[in-house]
Design an enzyme around this catalytic site. Structure first.
Site, PDB file in Angstrom:
ATOM      1  N   MET A  27       0.849  -1.204   0.000  1.00  0.00           N
ATOM      2  CA  MET A  27       0.000   0.000   0.000  1.00  0.00           C
ATOM      3  C   MET A  27       0.884   1.254   0.000  1.00  0.00           C
ATOM      4  O   MET A  27       0.415   2.341   0.359  1.00  0.00           O
ATOM      5  CB  MET A  27      -0.939  -0.016   1.199  1.00  0.00           C
ATOM      6  CG  MET A  27      -1.859  -1.245   1.167  1.00  0.00           C
ATOM      7  SD  MET A  27      -3.374  -1.064   2.095  1.00  0.00           S
ATOM      8  CE  MET A  27      -2.745  -0.896   3.739  1.00  0.00           C
ATOM      9  N   HIS A  34       9.403  -3.411   3.507  1.00  0.00           N
ATOM     10  CA  HIS A  34       9.038  -3.587   2.092  1.00  0.00           C
ATOM     11  C   HIS A  34      10.290  -3.822   1.241  1.00  0.00           C
ATOM     12  O   HIS A  34      10.268  -4.608   0.292  1.00  0.00           O
ATOM     13  CB  HIS A  34       8.316  -2.341   1.574  1.00  0.00           C
ATOM     14  CG  HIS A  34       7.030  -2.021   2.272  1.00  0.00           C
ATOM     15  ND1 HIS A  34       6.858  -0.882   3.029  1.00  0.00           N
ATOM     16  CD2 HIS A  34       5.853  -2.684   2.321  1.00  0.00           C
ATOM     17  CE1 HIS A  34       5.622  -0.857   3.504  1.00  0.00           C
ATOM     18  NE2 HIS A  34       4.986  -1.938   3.098  1.00  0.00           N
ATOM     19  N   GLN A  58     -10.299  -2.812   2.384  1.00  0.00           N
ATOM     20  CA  GLN A  58      -9.787  -3.530   3.556  1.00  0.00           C
ATOM     21  C   GLN A  58      -9.717  -2.651   4.803  1.00  0.00           C
ATOM     22  O   GLN A  58      -9.285  -3.108   5.860  1.00  0.00           O
ATOM     23  CB  GLN A  58      -8.426  -4.161   3.267  1.00  0.00           C
ATOM     24  CG  GLN A  58      -7.268  -3.184   3.180  1.00  0.00           C
ATOM     25  CD  GLN A  58      -5.994  -3.882   2.712  1.00  0.00           C
ATOM     26  OE1 GLN A  58      -5.904  -4.335   1.575  1.00  0.00           O
ATOM     27  NE2 GLN A  58      -5.020  -4.003   3.595  1.00  0.00           N
ATOM     28  N   GLY A 144       4.997 -10.400   4.013  1.00  0.00           N
ATOM     29  CA  GLY A 144       5.706 -10.318   5.281  1.00  0.00           C
ATOM     30  C   GLY A 144       5.007 -11.090   6.388  1.00  0.00           C
ATOM     31  O   GLY A 144       3.779 -11.097   6.485  1.00  0.00           O
ATOM     32  N   GLU A 145       5.819 -11.703   7.256  1.00  0.00           N
ATOM     33  CA  GLU A 145       5.266 -12.390   8.428  1.00  0.00           C
ATOM     34  C   GLU A 145       4.717 -11.412   9.458  1.00  0.00           C
ATOM     35  O   GLU A 145       4.043 -11.809  10.394  1.00  0.00           O
ATOM     36  CB  GLU A 145       6.347 -13.273   9.068  1.00  0.00           C
ATOM     37  CG  GLU A 145       6.677 -14.496   8.234  1.00  0.00           C
ATOM     38  CD  GLU A 145       7.652 -15.435   8.900  1.00  0.00           C
ATOM     39  OE1 GLU A 145       8.249 -15.052   9.933  1.00  0.00           O
ATOM     40  OE2 GLU A 145       7.819 -16.550   8.389  1.00  0.00           O
ATOM     41  N   LYS A 146       5.018 -10.132   9.286  1.00  0.00           N
ATOM     42  CA  LYS A 146       4.440  -9.138  10.188  1.00  0.00           C
ATOM     43  C   LYS A 146       2.920  -9.234  10.139  1.00  0.00           C
ATOM     44  O   LYS A 146       2.243  -9.085  11.153  1.00  0.00           O
ATOM     45  CB  LYS A 146       4.883  -7.738   9.785  1.00  0.00           C
ATOM     46  CG  LYS A 146       4.460  -6.723  10.804  1.00  0.00           C
ATOM     47  CD  LYS A 146       4.348  -5.363  10.226  1.00  0.00           C
ATOM     48  CE  LYS A 146       3.380  -4.597  11.051  1.00  0.00           C
ATOM     49  NZ  LYS A 146       2.373  -3.988  10.222  1.00  0.00           N
ATOM     50  N   ASP A 147       2.382  -9.491   8.956  1.00  0.00           N
ATOM     51  CA  ASP A 147       0.935  -9.701   8.786  1.00  0.00           C
ATOM     52  C   ASP A 147       0.711 -11.201   8.614  1.00  0.00           C
ATOM     53  O   ASP A 147       0.350 -11.680   7.539  1.00  0.00           O
ATOM     54  CB  ASP A 147       0.441  -8.910   7.577  1.00  0.00           C
ATOM     55  CG  ASP A 147       0.734  -7.426   7.717  1.00  0.00           C
ATOM     56  OD1 ASP A 147      -0.030  -6.744   8.402  1.00  0.00           O
ATOM     57  OD2 ASP A 147       1.762  -6.953   7.181  1.00  0.00           O
ATOM     58  N   SER A 183       4.150   1.159   8.013  1.00  0.00           N
ATOM     59  CA  SER A 183       3.866   2.474   7.423  1.00  0.00           C
ATOM     60  C   SER A 183       3.163   3.373   8.434  1.00  0.00           C
ATOM     61  O   SER A 183       3.254   4.595   8.352  1.00  0.00           O
ATOM     62  CB  SER A 183       2.986   2.316   6.186  1.00  0.00           C
ATOM     63  OG  SER A 183       3.614   1.459   5.257  1.00  0.00           O
TER      64      SER A 183
END
Ligand code: AMP
Length: 250
Positions: A27, A34, A58, A144-147, A183
């Site tokens: 995004m 990123h 979303q 990403g594993e963050k999400d 972000s």
């Protein structure tokens, strides 16, 4: 580097491309997290594609959508630095000619964690990612594993619909103090930024999810959830208006 603004433009460019395509959907408001995805995509594929689209479907909170940071020039510079071949940056009407009358949903895991606290969030995510996959036709797509919940749901969607592509998970990139890069971090006040690393500290050091919640509440977070599930500990908590998420393997 090509900047393509519509599905038709992108498809025309895509038909001229040979070899494997690595794809990083974002995004925008790009940071080092990123960049890690871009570097992996660049290294493992003939062609590297970045998409930048702040997906309205979303966002369950309109204020969060309105305040989502936009840093186009810096994003383009990062893409160029990392050898991106094309940026796909559509607008809403182009990606949603149906006005979101058609949507994808998952009926099990998406009801938990972020799904329980952000109604409709994962329907928006899965729908936009499917539209992006249909346009970009990647060989590999990087998430990403963050999400982590998002990553799992997208991987499940790829298998459920027999999509011919590989989902590549990328470990969470953190600031030196442990805060997961996001972000949304730029929206934190200096005081909030100073206590934000407590999220990662709490979920890694507390003996239980309940203890981590108590610690965070004492520090001034408004906690949505701290939950242990399938060998990981997940957290979502607000500092002021900014909602932060994180997760770690237990
Ligand atoms: P976003 O632009 O926030 O939707 O994220 C785009 C992609 O970057 C998603 O696959 C995210 O999981 C990934 N991502 C965001 N932050 C990080 C991070 N700190 N480390 C690794 N990947 C990340």
């Amino acid at each position: 580097m090509n900047v393509l603004r519509t599905v038709a433009e992108f498809k025309a460019w895509r038909s001229s491309v040979k070899g494997s395509v690595g794809f990083v959907p974002t995004m925008g408001a790009l940071h080092r997290g990123h960049e890690e995805l871009l570097q992996r995509a660049r290294a493992a594929n003939d062609v590297c594609v970045l998409s930048i689209f702040v997906n309205p479907t979303q966002f369950n909170d309109p204020k969060d959508f309105e305040k989502y940071p936009i840093t186009w020039d810096a994003d383009v510079a990062m893409a160029k630095r990392n050898g991106v071949d094309a940026i796909f940056a559509p607008v809403k009407v182009d990606l949603y000619p149906d006005d979101y009358k058609y949507r994808l949903m998952e009926a099990d895991f998406s009801a938990l964690l972020d799904g329980a606290h952000r109604p409709g969030h994962f329907d928006g995510v899965l729908t936009v990612v499917m539209k992006l996959f249909q346009t970009v036709k990647p060989t590999r797509a990087y998430f990403g594993e963050k999400d982590f919940q998002q990553l799992r749901l997208i991987d499940g969607m790829v298998r459920a619909f027999f999509l011919d592509l590989e989902i590549v998970p990328v470990p969470t990139v953190r600031e030196d103090d442990g805060l997961a890069m996001s972000s949304r971090n730029v929206r934190l006040s200096p005081e909030q930024r100073a206590i934000a690393p407590e999220i990662h500290k709490a979920i890694t050091s507390a003996g239980s999810a309940a203890d981590a919640r108590t610690t965070l509440e004492k520090k001034g977070f408004k906690v949505d959830y701290v939950e242990d599930l399938q060998g990981r500990r997940f957290v979502a908590a607000f500092l002021g208006e900014v909602r932060l998420i994180d997760n770690v393997a237990l």
